[in-house]
Motif scaffolding. Sequence first.
Motif, PDB file in Angstrom:
ATOM      1  N   VAL A  82     -27.205  28.332 104.294  1.00 36.54           N
ATOM      2  CA  VAL A  82     -27.284  27.914 102.885  1.00 36.54           C
ATOM      3  C   VAL A  82     -26.434  26.667 102.678  1.00 36.54           C
ATOM      4  O   VAL A  82     -26.827  25.736 101.982  1.00 36.54           O
ATOM      5  CB  VAL A  82     -26.908  29.055 101.913  1.00 36.54           C
ATOM      6  CG1 VAL A  82     -25.447  29.453 102.042  1.00 36.54           C
ATOM      7  CG2 VAL A  82     -27.190  28.647 100.473  1.00 36.54           C
ATOM      8  N   GLY A 161     -21.397  31.264  91.941  1.00 31.51           N
ATOM      9  CA  GLY A 161     -22.831  31.076  92.201  1.00 31.51           C
ATOM     10  C   GLY A 161     -23.423  32.411  92.638  1.00 31.51           C
ATOM     11  O   GLY A 161     -22.927  33.471  92.274  1.00 31.51           O
ATOM     12  N   ARG A 162     -24.459  32.329  93.426  1.00 32.49           N
ATOM     13  CA  ARG A 162     -25.091  33.576  93.871  1.00 32.49           C
ATOM     14  C   ARG A 162     -24.121  34.467  94.619  1.00 32.49           C
ATOM     15  O   ARG A 162     -23.980  35.663  94.300  1.00 32.49           O
ATOM     16  CB  ARG A 162     -26.274  33.259  94.794  1.00 32.49           C
ATOM     17  CG  ARG A 162     -27.505  32.770  94.096  1.00 32.49           C
ATOM     18  CD  ARG A 162     -28.524  32.377  95.141  1.00 32.49           C
ATOM     19  NE  ARG A 162     -27.984  31.289  95.927  1.00 32.49           N
ATOM     20  CZ  ARG A 162     -28.455  30.051  95.884  1.00 32.49           C
ATOM     21  NH1 ARG A 162     -29.498  29.765  95.158  1.00 32.49           N
ATOM     22  NH2 ARG A 162     -27.901  29.100  96.593  1.00 32.49           N
ATOM     23  N   ILE A 163     -23.450  33.911  95.631  1.00 29.57           N
ATOM     24  CA  ILE A 163     -22.598  34.753  96.484  1.00 29.57           C
ATOM     25  C   ILE A 163     -21.362  35.214  95.720  1.00 29.57           C
ATOM     26  O   ILE A 163     -21.013  36.399  95.733  1.00 29.57           O
ATOM     27  CB  ILE A 163     -22.195  33.995  97.769  1.00 29.57           C
ATOM     28  CG1 ILE A 163     -23.447  33.612  98.570  1.00 29.57           C
ATOM     29  CG2 ILE A 163     -21.263  34.859  98.626  1.00 29.57           C
ATOM     30  CD1 ILE A 163     -23.178  32.649  99.728  1.00 29.57           C
ATOM     31  N   HIS A 230     -15.713  30.905  96.816  1.00 30.13           N
ATOM     32  CA  HIS A 230     -17.154  30.741  97.030  1.00 30.13           C
ATOM     33  C   HIS A 230     -17.699  29.410  96.534  1.00 30.13           C
ATOM     34  O   HIS A 230     -18.800  29.356  95.967  1.00 30.13           O
ATOM     35  CB  HIS A 230     -17.909  31.901  96.357  1.00 30.13           C
ATOM     36  CG  HIS A 230     -17.535  33.232  96.913  1.00 30.13           C
ATOM     37  ND1 HIS A 230     -18.052  33.722  98.099  1.00 30.13           N
ATOM     38  CD2 HIS A 230     -16.653  34.153  96.485  1.00 30.13           C
ATOM     39  CE1 HIS A 230     -17.513  34.899  98.355  1.00 30.13           C
ATOM     40  NE2 HIS A 230     -16.653  35.192  97.403  1.00 30.13           N
ATOM     41  N   LEU A 347     -29.427  27.126  93.516  1.00 29.21           N
ATOM     42  CA  LEU A 347     -27.984  27.213  93.362  1.00 29.21           C
ATOM     43  C   LEU A 347     -27.657  27.513  91.905  1.00 29.21           C
ATOM     44  O   LEU A 347     -28.191  26.920  91.002  1.00 29.21           O
ATOM     45  CB  LEU A 347     -27.337  25.898  93.779  1.00 29.21           C
ATOM     46  CG  LEU A 347     -25.888  26.024  94.228  1.00 29.21           C
ATOM     47  CD1 LEU A 347     -25.772  26.771  95.530  1.00 29.21           C
ATOM     48  CD2 LEU A 347     -25.300  24.634  94.385  1.00 29.21           C
TER      49      LEU A 347
HETATM   50  C1  GLV Z   1     -24.315  29.820  97.657  1.00 28.26           C
HETATM   51  O1  GLV Z   1     -25.450  30.146  97.948  1.00 28.26           O
HETATM   52  C2  GLV Z   1     -23.680  30.396  96.482  1.00 28.26           C
HETATM   53  O2  GLV Z   1     -24.423  30.994  95.732  1.00 28.26           O
HETATM   54  O3  GLV Z   1     -22.463  30.301  96.307  1.00 28.26           O
END
Ligand code: GLV
Length: 355
Positions: A82, A161-163, A230, A347
């Motif tokens: 990613v 973000g996602r993670i 992150h 993102l």
């Molecule tokens: C990366 O994909 C994030 O979501 O931090």
Amino acid sequence: GKYRVVSTKPMPGTRWINLLVDQGCRVEICHLKKTILSVEDIIDLIGDKCDGVIGQLTEDWGETLFSALSKAGGKAFSNMAVGYNNVDVEAANKYGIAVGNTPGVLTETTAELAASLSLAAARRIVEADEFMRGGLYEGWLPHLFVGNLLKGQTVGVIGAGRIGSAYARMMVEGFKMNLIYFDLYQSTRLEKFVTAYGQFLKANGEQPVTWKRASSMEEVLREADLISLHPVLDKTTYHLVNKERLAMMKKEAILVNCSRGPVIDEAALVDHLRENPMFRVGLDVFEEEPFMKPGLADMKNAVVVPHIASASKWTREGMATLAALNVLGRVKGYPIWNDPNRVDPFLNENASPPN
Ligand code: GLV
Ligand code: GLV
């Protein structure tokens, strides 16, 4: 096959290969017996004709490689990752080469490793394991490997973000931690989740969890008991955690990094770990992989693993599949990935821009 697609590494599963072969590609996988390929190795792999490459985050995809790929008629490159700080998207663009990455499929797997490192650090799992295997256990003692209780403490997330959001949800719901986060974007979904869970706990006669969106990163560092990083690695996040910022953290705080090594000034971290034995870290990434800064390996208050945050079978097969689809889409002429702004189009999908 009509198209020649190169993968710089063998990748898990067969689905990614079948996808390419079914669509008229000949797939060539590099089997050189070395972990990290040099730019010269990759130029040899690209050869005279190459339509697309699937590469790895350990490779430096800059001017030299994109120019070589372009000369070989290449149109597409996908990182099997990613993060794409190893890719010069501008250079790729100059040669008309589309760049893809593999977001989404690794969100939960990576968040789960961040959670694992958090728990390993909080409960001193690795130290205790070494103690056990070393034959040092002589019987239960009130003081043996006392660690931190997470329940009721505050988890700090830098980069929601996602993670980061997935990790925050795991820690809030799983361990009833309060949340403080810092991100340029507001994560309304995450805030709603914590609010709803807090109400649920309250209705059951328990202490509710709370959330706060910090106005600065420093606020998170000062207030949180457990902090997980992150962010995306770029010029603005290089050495985000430095000597001064480490000094702002609680003496018994835990710091976790599953993003990219250079986000932390690792030499400063080693000093901080040495001076603050109750401070603990869980690291998946390092400033100059595969090396650790001198002294880090000797620190008992550090848990270190070799960049394995996305390493679940499902995720790695998914990453390989996405990387193949990125290359295939472009090679077949679908104009999906030829705009640098479309790298990682998802993102911050959970977030809305600030007002
Ligand atoms: C990366 O994909 C994030 O979501 O931090
Ligand atoms: C792994 O580090 C990734 O960016 O996918």
